[in-house]
Motif scaffolding. Structure first.
Motif, PDB file in Angstrom:
ATOM      1  N   SER B  10       0.796  -1.150  -0.084  1.00 54.33           N
ATOM      2  CA  SER B  10       0.031  -0.104   0.012  1.00 54.33           C
ATOM      3  C   SER B  10       0.905   1.185  -0.122  1.00 54.33           C
ATOM      4  O   SER B  10       2.071   1.194   0.416  1.00 54.33           O
ATOM      5  N   SER B  12       0.294   5.722   0.333  1.00 58.08           N
ATOM      6  CA  SER B  12      -0.656   6.993   0.509  1.00 58.08           C
ATOM      7  C   SER B  12      -0.062   8.174   0.390  1.00 58.08           C
ATOM      8  O   SER B  12       1.264   8.345   0.421  1.00 58.08           O
ATOM      9  N   SER B  19       3.231  10.070  -6.859  1.00 53.37           N
ATOM     10  CA  SER B  19       3.090   8.762  -6.552  1.00 53.37           C
ATOM     11  C   SER B  19       4.218   7.812  -7.188  1.00 53.37           C
ATOM     12  O   SER B  19       4.368   8.076  -8.613  1.00 53.37           O
ATOM     13  N   SER B  80      -0.803  13.438  -8.604  1.00 53.82           N
ATOM     14  CA  SER B  80      -1.655  12.480  -8.138  1.00 53.82           C
ATOM     15  C   SER B  80      -2.883  13.158  -7.857  1.00 53.82           C
ATOM     16  O   SER B  80      -3.128  14.200  -7.326  1.00 53.82           O
ATOM     17  N   PRO B  82      -7.305  12.295  -6.419  1.00 54.31           N
ATOM     18  CA  PRO B  82      -8.013  11.271  -5.839  1.00 54.31           C
ATOM     19  C   PRO B  82      -8.535  10.016  -6.451  1.00 54.31           C
ATOM     20  O   PRO B  82      -8.631   9.087  -6.241  1.00 54.31           O
ATOM     21  N   SER B  85      -6.695   6.641  -6.833  1.00 53.32           N
ATOM     22  CA  SER B  85      -6.865   5.754  -5.844  1.00 53.32           C
ATOM     23  C   SER B  85      -7.323   4.386  -6.276  1.00 53.32           C
ATOM     24  O   SER B  85      -8.494   4.401  -6.543  1.00 53.32           O
ATOM     25  N   SER B 108      -1.788  -0.981  -3.353  1.00 50.87           N
ATOM     26  CA  SER B 108      -2.945  -0.235  -3.302  1.00 50.87           C
ATOM     27  C   SER B 108      -2.537   1.353  -2.998  1.00 50.87           C
ATOM     28  O   SER B 108      -1.990   1.595  -1.910  1.00 50.87           O
ATOM     29  N   THR B 110      -3.660   5.088  -2.175  1.00 48.95           N
ATOM     30  CA  THR B 110      -4.667   5.968  -1.940  1.00 48.95           C
ATOM     31  C   THR B 110      -4.088   7.336  -1.977  1.00 48.95           C
ATOM     32  O   THR B 110      -3.111   7.748  -1.401  1.00 48.95           O
ATOM     33  N   VAL B 111      -5.077   8.309  -2.798  1.00 51.23           N
ATOM     34  CA  VAL B 111      -4.590   9.691  -2.996  1.00 51.23           C
ATOM     35  C   VAL B 111      -5.463  10.652  -1.941  1.00 51.23           C
ATOM     36  O   VAL B 111      -6.489  10.426  -2.039  1.00 51.23           O
TER      37      VAL B 111
END
Lengths: 110, 113
Positions: B10, B12, B19, B80, B82, B85, B108, B110-111
């Motif tokens: 993952s 974030s 990213s 990046s 949202p 994600s 995985s 997540t933004v």
């Protein structure tokens, strides 16, 4: 527009049932695949086929079989469903440079 | 034995930042690499690819870098958003002799808005 179509988005089956997951592609691809996706384990190859009536075991074939009677159709069979086969099942077909996936079938075995 | 590895399950990232998703492979015969993006309850969709004759391929906000000597590739997303994600899978194949693609276990992303 390329298309890989899986027959069901969601399925709920009972332990011991025989389950058929169907996949059809319209791109005339020779190669077709069945994967399952589980959290933390990524995409694991169950079986693949590179020609009609040909099949090869992937990484986790136990408890599964496949059928490829026509070029466009690749079926995954769970002979006797078990709870540890609850998963997201993904069918794909491929050209030499790209794999195209179906929308997935979320199978729950209760 | 896993031939394609994504060691970060993952990641974030703040919206607007870069990213960076990483992927390592072990088979020196692999000569074609792809990245797929997967939203929940959907099949993976193709994002970007690179062949071994290149070390960089760019498509809008997405850039893939390949370091053949290190057997490493990375996907950069800048900036990046949202909507980025999702779970990202890298894949590799031996385009000349192979019939299948080998996938990593996924990262995985997540933004955070």
């Amino acid at each position: 527009d390329v298309k890989v179509t899986q027959s069901s988005r969601y399925l709920v089956k009972r332990t011991g049932e025989k389950v058929f997951l169907e996949c059809v592609q319209d791109m005339d691809h020779e190669n077709m695949f069945w994967y399952r996706q589980d959290p933390g384990l990524g995409l694991r190859l169950i079986y693949f086929s590179y020609d009609v009536k040909m099949k090869e075991k992937g990484d986790i074939p136990e408890g599964y079989s496949v059928s490829r009677e026509k070029k466009e159709r690749f079926s995954l069979i769970l002979e006797s469903a078990s709870t540890n086969q609850t998963s997201m099942y993904l069918c794909a077909s491929s050209s030499p440079s790209e794999a195209f996936f179906g929308q997935g079938t979320r199978l729950t075995v209760v | 034995d896993q031939q394609v590895k994504q060691n970060s399950p993952s990641l974030s990232v703040q919206e607007g930042r870069i990213s960076i998703l990483n992927c390592d492979y072990t088979n020196s015969m692999f000569d074609y690499f792809l990245w797929y993006k997967k939203y929940p309850a959907e099949g993976p969709t193709f994002l970007i690819s690179i062949s071994s004759i290149k070390d960089k391929n760019e498509d809008g906000r997405f850039t893939v870098f390949l370091n053949k000597s290190a057997k490493h590739l990375s996907l950069h997303i800048v900036p990046s958003q949202p909507g980025d994600s999702a779970v990202y899978f890298c894949a590799a194949s031996d385009i000349v002799s192979g019939n299948q693609f080998y996938f990593g276990t996924g990262t995985s992303l997540t933004v955070i808005p």
